[in-house]
Scaffold this active site. Sequence first.
Site, PDB file in Angstrom:
ATOM      1  N   LYS A 134     -11.702  75.556 -47.279  1.00  0.00           N
ATOM      2  CA  LYS A 134     -10.928  76.722 -46.822  1.00  0.00           C
ATOM      3  C   LYS A 134      -9.769  76.270 -45.937  1.00  0.00           C
ATOM      4  CE  LYS A 134     -12.871  79.694 -43.889  1.00  0.00           C
ATOM      5  NZ  LYS A 134     -12.069  80.054 -42.706  1.00  0.00           N
ATOM      6  N   SER A 166      -6.939  74.989 -31.704  1.00  0.00           N
ATOM      7  CA  SER A 166      -6.037  74.071 -32.401  1.00  0.00           C
ATOM      8  C   SER A 166      -5.125  74.832 -33.353  1.00  0.00           C
ATOM      9  CB  SER A 166      -6.844  73.026 -33.178  1.00  0.00           C
ATOM     10  OG  SER A 166      -7.576  73.623 -34.232  1.00  0.00           O
ATOM     11  N   SER A 225     -11.027  70.203 -31.643  1.00  0.00           N
ATOM     12  CA  SER A 225     -10.826  70.416 -33.084  1.00  0.00           C
ATOM     13  C   SER A 225      -9.594  69.656 -33.565  1.00  0.00           C
ATOM     14  CB  SER A 225     -10.705  71.907 -33.415  1.00  0.00           C
ATOM     15  OG  SER A 225     -11.899  72.591 -33.122  1.00  0.00           O
ATOM     16  N   ASP A 247     -17.480  74.788 -36.031  1.00  0.00           N
ATOM     17  CA  ASP A 247     -17.984  75.556 -37.167  1.00  0.00           C
ATOM     18  C   ASP A 247     -19.366  75.098 -37.624  1.00  0.00           C
ATOM     19  OD1 ASP A 247     -15.801  77.193 -37.247  1.00  0.00           O
ATOM     20  OD2 ASP A 247     -14.774  76.106 -38.847  1.00  0.00           O
ATOM     21  N   ARG A 262     -20.899  83.746 -31.391  1.00  0.00           N
ATOM     22  CA  ARG A 262     -21.749  82.934 -32.262  1.00  0.00           C
ATOM     23  C   ARG A 262     -22.855  82.214 -31.503  1.00  0.00           C
ATOM     24  NH1 ARG A 262     -18.156  80.022 -36.541  1.00  0.00           N
ATOM     25  NH2 ARG A 262     -17.984  82.130 -37.423  1.00  0.00           N
ATOM     26  N   ARG A 285     -21.072  82.377 -41.202  1.00  0.00           N
ATOM     27  CA  ARG A 285     -21.786  81.118 -40.937  1.00  0.00           C
ATOM     28  C   ARG A 285     -23.217  81.374 -40.461  1.00  0.00           C
ATOM     29  NH1 ARG A 285     -18.290  77.293 -42.061  1.00  0.00           N
ATOM     30  NH2 ARG A 285     -16.076  77.735 -41.772  1.00  0.00           N
TER      31      ARG A 285
END
Length: 413
Positions: free
Chosen positions: A20, A160, A187, A300, A331, A372
């Site tokens: 992605k 980022s 990142s 991620d 998350r 996720r």
Amino acid sequence: MIAQIMPSSFSGTIIAPASKSASHRALICAALSDKPCKIYGLNYSDDINATLSVLEAFGAEYKRESDALIITPCKRNIKDVTVCCNESGSTARFLLPIAAALGAENVTLTGKGRLPERPFKTLTDALKESAVECSAENLPITITGKLKSGTYSLPGNISSQYISGLLFALSITEGQSVINITSHLESAGYVDMTISELAAFGADITKTEKGYIINGKPHLTATDRTVEGDWSQAAFFLCAGAIKGCATVKGLDINSLQGDKAIIDVLKAFGAKVEINDNAVTVYESTLKGTEVNCAQIPDLVPIIAVTAAMAKGKTILYNAERLRLKESDRLYETVLRLNMFGVQAKVTEDGMEIIGSQPNFADITSANDHRIVMALSLILSKIGGEIEGIEAVNKSYPSFFDDIKNLGAEVN
């Protein structure tokens, strides 16, 4: 939508979906080029479709072929455009400064879900330095103005994506520009991916001790590109192999700039058996032990690492992950909440989480509308059985996830 998942073992091989992150970058570079070009191997998730929608609103045209997308570049001087980025942070943060580079008059980007709550101030402040008018610091944001070459300073520990957005924009802004990074860059792999893709399209970017020097020109140089396999998505299946059975994922570049290829090192730290052969990675069921993981460069991966930790003996500590509070969900909180529902001892810490591995108990859960979380927790359900509601969240990044997990032996209705 609800998935019923029965206890099952993993065995077999799948092909990694297109990255992605790489897809966003290839599409944007193509749309900023001097003539049409083709992008091969795309995975048309909701996020990628959002980027295509915004590029189309900026005057780009695209046509699907059987194995490629033909992109005709964006126009200049965009006027009176309002377009939705859906829930894609990459789309919004990349294309807001690009709109300014193309020349914007009354151009509005909107978003859905939690995207309007996510921060844009660092980016809007940078645009304002170039006399680009910005109506707000969160979506919806309306801008008017033309980005100018110059020196831009911004932190690297918030997102980022701000830096990548400016790299795209300044690469098509005539003159020399400098980006100074005022803090540690997290990142960093994603910024490296941006620079690599821009270089493939002829951009002139030099890395310095403090940031980057960009020698901008009116257009990038068109080139056909094939999108590489996604390490972020492959991680779910590689961890599945470590938890139960074995799993092979093909189509991965072991020399990729994607930061999430670090899943190999993470699995090895857990004690998993990992084999690498050319472009394929195989992971076998192993006796896993707790470990510590610095998540600064791999945010991620946190949900799937957390699930793997829940299956490992002892304590696992995940740290430098505080940015995950501002994703499609909080998350950190939502992952820990669901691990607790399975009877796993887990808690949120100041910058991450702690997990004590144990045998999960049966539970039916919801998705938190987070792709996720759906994919990670499907692995626990594949071990013990149960239901997960809200599985359509996977369309954000990986619409074929449940087809692929079935191909590895999961029993899913």
